[in-house]
Design an enzyme around this catalytic site. Structure first.
Site, PDB file in Angstrom:
ATOM      1  N   CYS A   1      76.688  42.725 -18.785  1.00 34.65           N
ATOM      2  CA  CYS A   1      78.121  42.345 -18.502  1.00 34.65           C
ATOM      3  C   CYS A   1      79.279  43.046 -20.121  1.00 34.65           C
ATOM      4  O   CYS A   1      79.844  44.200 -20.185  1.00 34.65           O
ATOM      5  CB  CYS A   1      78.928  41.507 -17.621  1.00 34.65           C
TER       6      CYS A   1
HETATM    7  N1  LIG Z   1      74.293  39.190 -14.124  1.00 35.76           N
HETATM    8  C1  LIG Z   1      75.606  38.859 -14.146  1.00 35.76           C
HETATM    9  O1  LIG Z   1      76.007  37.629 -14.590  1.00 35.76           O
HETATM   10  C2  LIG Z   1      76.665  39.409 -14.014  1.00 35.76           C
HETATM   11  C3  LIG Z   1      77.830  38.841 -13.459  1.00 35.76           C
HETATM   12  C4  LIG Z   1      78.945  39.768 -12.269  1.00 35.76           C
HETATM   13  C5  LIG Z   1      78.808  41.125 -12.859  1.00 35.76           C
HETATM   14  N2  LIG Z   1      77.290  41.805 -13.048  1.00 35.76           N
HETATM   15  C6  LIG Z   1      77.122  43.330 -12.007  1.00 35.76           C
HETATM   16  O2  LIG Z   1      76.336  43.181 -11.452  1.00 35.76           O
HETATM   17  C7  LIG Z   1      75.762  43.948 -11.207  1.00 35.76           C
HETATM   18  C8  LIG Z   1      74.564  43.610 -10.780  1.00 35.76           C
HETATM   19  O3  LIG Z   1      73.350  42.833 -12.155  1.00 35.76           O
HETATM   20  P1  LIG Z   1      72.763  42.114 -11.954  1.00 35.76           P
HETATM   21  O4  LIG Z   1      72.813  41.310 -13.254  1.00 35.76           O
HETATM   22  O5  LIG Z   1      72.206  41.211 -10.853  1.00 35.76           O
HETATM   23  O6  LIG Z   1      71.624  42.725 -12.382  1.00 35.76           O
HETATM   24  P2  LIG Z   1      70.231  42.775 -11.978  1.00 35.76           P
HETATM   25  O7  LIG Z   1      69.452  43.634 -13.135  1.00 35.76           O
HETATM   26  O8  LIG Z   1      69.518  41.478 -12.311  1.00 35.76           O
HETATM   27  O9  LIG Z   1      69.357  43.274 -10.499  1.00 35.76           O
HETATM   28  C9  LIG Z   1      69.588  44.291 -10.202  1.00 35.76           C
HETATM   29  C10 LIG Z   1      68.108  44.834  -8.726  1.00 35.76           C
HETATM   30  O10 LIG Z   1      68.731  45.873  -8.369  1.00 35.76           O
HETATM   31  C11 LIG Z   1      67.414  46.264  -8.339  1.00 35.76           C
HETATM   32  N3  LIG Z   1      67.533  47.533  -7.392  1.00 35.76           N
HETATM   33  C12 LIG Z   1      67.442  48.271  -8.782  1.00 35.76           C
HETATM   34  N4  LIG Z   1      67.549  50.287  -7.902  1.00 35.76           N
HETATM   35  C13 LIG Z   1      67.973  49.897  -6.618  1.00 35.76           C
HETATM   36  C14 LIG Z   1      67.962  50.617  -6.013  1.00 35.76           C
HETATM   37  N5  LIG Z   1      68.602  51.933  -5.920  1.00 35.76           N
HETATM   38  N6  LIG Z   1      67.838  49.664  -4.267  1.00 35.76           N
HETATM   39  C15 LIG Z   1      67.318  48.212  -4.622  1.00 35.76           C
HETATM   40  N7  LIG Z   1      67.635  47.938  -5.400  1.00 35.76           N
HETATM   41  C16 LIG Z   1      67.982  48.508  -6.591  1.00 35.76           C
HETATM   42  C17 LIG Z   1      66.737  46.041  -8.921  1.00 35.76           C
HETATM   43  O11 LIG Z   1      65.301  46.325  -9.156  1.00 35.76           O
HETATM   44  C18 LIG Z   1      67.004  44.817  -9.263  1.00 35.76           C
HETATM   45  O12 LIG Z   1      66.791  43.415  -8.475  1.00 35.76           O
HETATM   46  C19 LIG Z   1      76.026  44.740 -12.503  1.00 35.76           C
HETATM   47  O13 LIG Z   1      76.568  45.809 -11.972  1.00 35.76           O
HETATM   48  C20 LIG Z   1      76.470  43.956 -13.443  1.00 35.76           C
HETATM   49  O14 LIG Z   1      77.097  44.074 -14.750  1.00 35.76           O
HETATM   50  C21 LIG Z   1      76.242  41.058 -13.603  1.00 35.76           C
END
Ligand SMILES: NC(=O)c1ccc[n+]([C@@H]2O[C@H](COP(=O)([O-])OP(=O)(O)OC[C@H]3O[C@@H](n4cnc5c(N)ncnc54)[C@H](O)[C@@H]3O)[C@@H](O)[C@H]2O)c1
Length: 453
Positions: free
Chosen positions: A287
């Site tokens: 993030c």
């Molecule tokens: N990790 C954190 O602490 C955090 C905190 C707040 C916000 N976010 C936000 O949340 C969002 C997700 O982050 P995350 O950390 O969970 O990412 P991540 O990479 O851990 O997980 C994303 C998942 O989405 C899947 N994916 C990708 N394209 C896809 C599609 N078209 N259809 C279905 N699945 C698909 C991937 O295979 C993966 O498993 C981002 O925008 C991030 O900025 C993350």
């Protein structure tokens, strides 16, 4: 709208989570553990059988939770997106990285939007949780969903003209609600962190609040998806800028022979108007190093340059270089050069006590050290082997923290201050230590071998 609200009240609403990562998986578990039938969708085929057999692939998400909801048939994962119509509420949690030009890569949101539009049915609710620039929900997803019936019917010859577009707030419901996950924080979990929600219409907001109120302790409605999108960016920009400020102060105070950690701890005794942020070897995680630049990019459309964000980015990006300069200086004082020295990096993940490697500054430190001719190893109790990331592919495995191993290195560089490190043992058995987190002093180690930087 009555249908979905009734299903929520009766707890028969089916939840679909698109993207089972650090954000999507815990959210899916919250719903499933509360008894809602929850379907997890992901394009990563490796995760599906793993989750369906009750296993976890993220260290801080316990497998027993997954096993419980799989066994009770409240949760299953699939890569078959034709099952999307089974869900009444679809929550998108896909990645939002930057591309090689440090511009927003919203292709994951677009791809999820396309596939949801392909299967969207009347009465469904869709919420986007991925961090993104203000306007994404209404500019990217809304038109796809409004045209969903046309997209679906365009495949059937001669039917296209008879199909009417969907009306938002009537035929389907759309919202943005940013995730506020803080991985491995013992005080807060997905369910106990208040959640900001912005609906495209007032009906969308009503449905969104009803869906989230089932599992989240408190929902905070705002006037629009763009206000919710901007809220998330404000939160992350606030952190990025404050971290940059203490990083800058670290460099200034060091020249003045003032310990920045002592100053921050002293300032933190002020009961109002001050929040402590701490310097480090650079920003990490999915993030803070990324999201601010989503706003920078969008602001250009409005002929505004986001100077604060850029400046903070510049300072934070410089920090790994500063740390290596400091490492070279320490070695130099002991008549050694970085070139040819053996360096052990302690901590590979971007923050303590987790296994998340995304944007970890340790990876940058390895790169710079190698460029300067050092021989680098690492230790991390949570990361046994360095995974391939978007930018780096190192073939490295964590070395054991034994007396014999520690004695081999000219310098031990603490990058991530994992709680389980035995700082006294490390200090007693290392030649020289560079501590970027003030962890040794906090652990009560008072040694001439330990330098802060
Ligand atoms: N990790 C954190 O602490 C955090 C905190 C707040 C916000 N976010 C936000 O949340 C969002 C997700 O982050 P995350 O950390 O969970 O990412 P991540 O990479 O851990 O997980 C994303 C998942 O989405 C899947 N994916 C990708 N394209 C896809 C599609 N078209 N259809 C279905 N699945 C698909 C991937 O295979 C993966 O498993 C981002 O925008 C991030 O900025 C993350």
């Amino acid at each position: 709208m009555k249908d979905i609200i009734q299903k929520i009240d009766q707890k028969t609403v089916v939840i679909g989570i698109v993207g089972l990562g650090y954000v999507g998986l815990p959210l899916a578990l919250e719903y499933a553990l509360k008894g809602f039938k929850t379907i997890g969708f992901d394009i990563d085929e490796r995760k599906i059988p793993l989750l369906n057999s009750g296993k976890s692939y993220i260290k801080h998400i316990k497998a027993d939770k997954i096993k419980k909801v799989v066994d009770s048939k409240k949760f299953f994962a699939t890569a078959d997106f034709s099952r999307l119509p089974e869900a009444d509420a679809i929550i998108i949690c896909v990645p939002t990285p930057l591309n090689e030009h440090r511009e927003p890569d919203i292709s994951y949101i677009e791809n999820s939007g396309k596939v949801i539009a392909q299967y969207l049915r009347s009465g469904q609710f869709v919420s986007l949780e991925s961090s993104t620039y203000p306007g994404t929900t209404e500019e990217i997803l809304l038109p796809m969903f409004e045209n969903a019936p046309i997209t679906q019917m365009s495949k059937v010859k001669g039917q296209k003209s008879k199909v009417k577009p969907f009306v938002v707030g009537k035929d389907f419901f759309l919202a943005f609600s940013p995730e506020r996950e803080d991985p491995n924080n013992p005080n807060y979990s997905t369910a106990t962190i208040p959640k900001v929600v912005g609906g495209v219409t007032s009906n969308c907001l009503k449905v969104a609040l009803a869906v989230y109120n089932q599992v989240i302790v408190k929902t905070v409605p705002v006037s629009s998806p763009r206000a919710a999108e901007a809220t998330k960016l404000l939160e992350n920009i606030y952190r990025s800028i404050n971290i940059a400020l203490v990083n800058e102060l670290k460099m200034v105070f060091e020249r003045m022979n003032i310990d920045v950690w002592e100053v921050i701890d002293a300032a933190a005794t002020k009961p109002f108007g001050f929040q402590a942020f701490y310097p480090g070897p650079g920003l990490g995680g999915h993030c803070i190093p990324i999201d601010p630049f989503y706003l920078t990019w969008k602001a250009r459309e409005f002929e505004i340059s986001t100077k604060f964000i850029e400046l903070a980015g510049e300072i934070n990006t410089f920090m790994p270089y500063y740390v290596i300069e400091k490492a070279a200086e320490i070695l130099n004082n002991f008549k050694k050069s970085l070139n040819g020295s053996k360096v052990l990096i302690l901590g590979a993940s971007y923050k303590k006590d987790i296994d998340d490697m995304r944007e970890s500054p340790s990876l940058k430190l390895i790169e710079i050290l190698r460029e300067k001719g050092a021989k680098v190893d690492y230790n991390d109790p949570y990361v046994s082997k360095l995974p391939k990331t978007r930018k780096y592919q190192y073939d490295m495995e964590s070395v054991e923290l034994s007396k014999k191993n520690l004695a081999k290195y000219d310098l031990v560089l603490l990058s991530t201050d994992h709680t389980e490190y035995n700082y006294k043992f490390i200090a007693a058995n290392s030649k020289l230590i560079l501590d970027t987190r003030n962890a040794f002093e906090r652990a009560g180690v008072n040694s001439e071998k330990v330098f802060k930087g």
